[in-house]
Enzyme design. Structure first.
Site, PDB file in Angstrom:
ATOM      1  N   HIS A  84      10.791   7.952   5.662  1.00 28.21           N
ATOM      2  CA  HIS A  84      10.788   8.745   4.674  1.00 28.21           C
ATOM      3  C   HIS A  84       9.807  10.026   4.910  1.00 28.21           C
ATOM      4  O   HIS A  84       8.995   9.750   6.080  1.00 28.21           O
ATOM      5  CB  HIS A  84      10.521   8.232   3.544  1.00 28.21           C
ATOM      6  CG  HIS A  84       8.959   7.697   3.230  1.00 28.21           C
ATOM      7  ND1 HIS A  84       8.625   6.629   3.893  1.00 28.21           N
ATOM      8  CD2 HIS A  84       7.711   8.361   2.883  1.00 28.21           C
ATOM      9  CE1 HIS A  84       7.333   6.214   3.913  1.00 28.21           C
ATOM     10  NE2 HIS A  84       6.706   7.495   3.331  1.00 28.21           N
ATOM     11  N   ASP A 129       6.855  12.373   3.012  1.00 28.58           N
ATOM     12  CA  ASP A 129       6.152  12.512   1.757  1.00 28.58           C
ATOM     13  C   ASP A 129       6.449  13.839   0.751  1.00 28.58           C
ATOM     14  O   ASP A 129       6.682  14.817   1.448  1.00 28.58           O
ATOM     15  CB  ASP A 129       4.676  12.261   1.984  1.00 28.58           C
ATOM     16  CG  ASP A 129       4.249  10.981   2.459  1.00 28.58           C
ATOM     17  OD1 ASP A 129       5.339  10.183   2.243  1.00 28.58           O
ATOM     18  OD2 ASP A 129       3.430  10.942   2.917  1.00 28.58           O
ATOM     19  N   ARG A 185      -1.057  -6.202   6.430  1.00 29.14           N
ATOM     20  CA  ARG A 185      -1.679  -5.062   6.500  1.00 29.14           C
ATOM     21  C   ARG A 185      -1.846  -4.490   5.076  1.00 29.14           C
ATOM     22  O   ARG A 185      -0.984  -4.681   4.285  1.00 29.14           O
ATOM     23  CB  ARG A 185      -0.633  -4.144   7.434  1.00 29.14           C
ATOM     24  CG  ARG A 185      -0.878  -2.903   7.505  1.00 29.14           C
ATOM     25  CD  ARG A 185      -0.098  -2.119   8.768  1.00 29.14           C
ATOM     26  NE  ARG A 185      -0.581  -0.855   8.898  1.00 29.14           N
ATOM     27  CZ  ARG A 185       0.135   0.102   8.155  1.00 29.14           C
ATOM     28  NH1 ARG A 185       1.101   0.167   7.440  1.00 29.14           N
ATOM     29  NH2 ARG A 185      -0.241   1.404   8.264  1.00 29.14           N
TER      30      ARG A 185
HETATM   31  O1  LIG Z   1       1.618   2.013   5.066  1.00 34.43           O
HETATM   32  C1  LIG Z   1       1.806   3.179   5.930  1.00 34.43           C
HETATM   33  O2  LIG Z   1       1.305   3.075   7.085  1.00 34.43           O
HETATM   34  C2  LIG Z   1       2.625   4.161   5.316  1.00 34.43           C
HETATM   35  C3  LIG Z   1       2.416   4.628   4.116  1.00 34.43           C
HETATM   36  C4  LIG Z   1       3.257   5.686   3.367  1.00 34.43           C
HETATM   37  O3  LIG Z   1       3.973   6.049   4.113  1.00 34.43           O
HETATM   38  C5  LIG Z   1       3.191   6.079   1.941  1.00 34.43           C
HETATM   39  O4  LIG Z   1       2.794   5.393   1.036  1.00 34.43           O
HETATM   40  O5  LIG Z   1       4.020   6.976   1.615  1.00 34.43           O
HETATM   41 FE   LIG Z   2       4.917   8.087   3.312  1.00 38.44          FE
END
Ligand SMILES: O=C(O)CCC(=O)C(=O)O
Ligand SMILES: [Fe+2]
Length: 373
Positions: free
Chosen positions: A232, A234, A299
């Protein structure tokens, strides 16, 4: 901050219907069919990249003299970079990470007490993007827009105040860093505060609005067939991501494939979001990214999602358009953009295009990746 509630209203106005699938990941020996993805798209993975020629996401020390130029170059070529010497105290990063760990390690029944309501914004639940995929994601999320107090009270009846303070402090520090980074990123395009009407130097109400997204990716028995967070971009101006010491974040680089963004101690990842893509008239492409999971390690990541005041019109900046560079996108508020994203997801930017790019730029979030011009 009044803009906070506007952002919450915006999310509420465009609900994304996500089917809640609350499972206790740690109890699973194998992936249930509901979470089983086809083999991760290996054709996009760079085959055995030679570590000496492998390209990697730029790391920029904010104290170095050429930081501005380096940021500009990173935004143009990657849409993402890591920053060091950013001024966020290590102790604060550790505290927010440890608070997030405490949250996700609560029993599922406890976490569900703070579940995001179907038309809500904040709280525990699956990522909003999961509604666009037939398979479930191997992750849990917790979104914070405005004060976390009510939800935290549900999670921790006694020591919620301690956790609230950490989150409030983190948001305050991130807000400052996000403003600084916004001006560095725009500054590298020659944009100053007077070029941006909503950036008024005084008005509190002109402050950008923001959300905090905590992501937790449990260890997974079959990581090749699971997806932590699907690809995706943001819907922000920029996102500042703190990732724990386990890697998992990958960005798609044209001509290379998925490139892992390795965690660096004290480093923060900065993503160009869709709204900066629009403001820069496509010069700074928003970066397509995803999170993969790990067989043995859990993670954690903490994303600070930063945008403009949610009712302000965002359009390609005047200074960046001209006879040879017509505006590529129509004006839109953050509010409206969230609605467009909720409908079209990774095609949202393309759906707003009013003219094909003349300079051969590719819309980073266009999954067909058609090169125009
Ligand atoms: O966990 C990640 O490294 C990406 C998180 C992410 O892309 C988001 O929260 O929009
Ligand atoms: Fe993201």
């Amino acid at each position: 901050m009044p803009s906070r509630s506007l952002l919450a209203d915006a999310f509420r106005a465009y609900p994304v219907h996500v089917q809640q699938k609350n499972i206790e990941f740690t109890s699973l020996q194998e992936i249930p069919d509901s979470h089983k993805w086809a083999q991760l798209d290996d054709e996009l993975q760079h085959p055995l990249m030679d570590p000496f020629i492998a390209e990697s996401v730029p790391v920029i020390d904010l104290r170095e003299p050429h930081a501005l130029q380096k940021i500009g170059h990173a935004c143009k070529t990657w849409g993402v970079f890591q920053v060091t010497n950013h001024g966020i105290p290590t102790s604060l990063l550790e505290s927010v990470e440890s608070a997030s760990r405490s949250l996700f390690s609560l029993p599922i029944q406890q976490k569900l007490k703070a579940a995001r309501s179907p038309d809500g914004v904040s709280g525990y639940g699956v990522a909003r993007i999961s509604s666009f995929f037939s398979k479930h994601l191997w992750s849990e999320g917790f979104t914070i827009v405005g004060s976390p107090l009510e939800h935290f009270r549900q999670l921790w009846s006694h020591d919620h105040t301690k956790f609230c303070h950490i989150i409030e402090e983190y948001k305050k520090e991130m807000q400052k860093l996000a403003r600084r980074l916004t001006w560095l990123m725009l500054g590298s395009l020659g944009i100053t505060k007077k070029d941006l009407k909503w950036s008024g130097p005084t008005g509190e109400s002109k402050k950008g609005s923001a959300a905090l997204q905590l992501n937790y990716y449990p260890a997974c028995p079959d990581p090749d067939h699971a997806m932590g967070l699907a690809a995706h971009t943001d819907s922000t101006l920029l996102t500042i991501l703190h990732q724990s010491n386990t890697s998992g974040l990958q960005v798609l680089k044209e001509g290379i494939g998925w490139v892992t963004v390795p965690p660096i101690p004290g480093g923060l990842v900065v993503n160009v979001g869709d709204l900066l893509h629009i403001l820069s008239n496509g010069l700074y492409p928003s970066v397509l990214h995803r999170a993969v999971v790990n067989r043995t390690k859990h993670r954690l990541s903490i994303a600070f999602l930063y945008g403009p005041p949610s009712s302000v019109q965002i359009s390609p900046l005047q200074k960046l358009v001209g006879p040879h560079h017509p505006p590529l996108y129509r004006p839109i508020t953050w509010n409206e953009y969230l609605g467009t994203k909720a409908k079209y997801f990774n095609k949202a930017l393309s759906s707003m295009r009013i003219c094909a790019p003349l300079n051969g730029l590719v819309d980073a979030s266009d999954h067909n990746r058609v090169k125009v011009g």
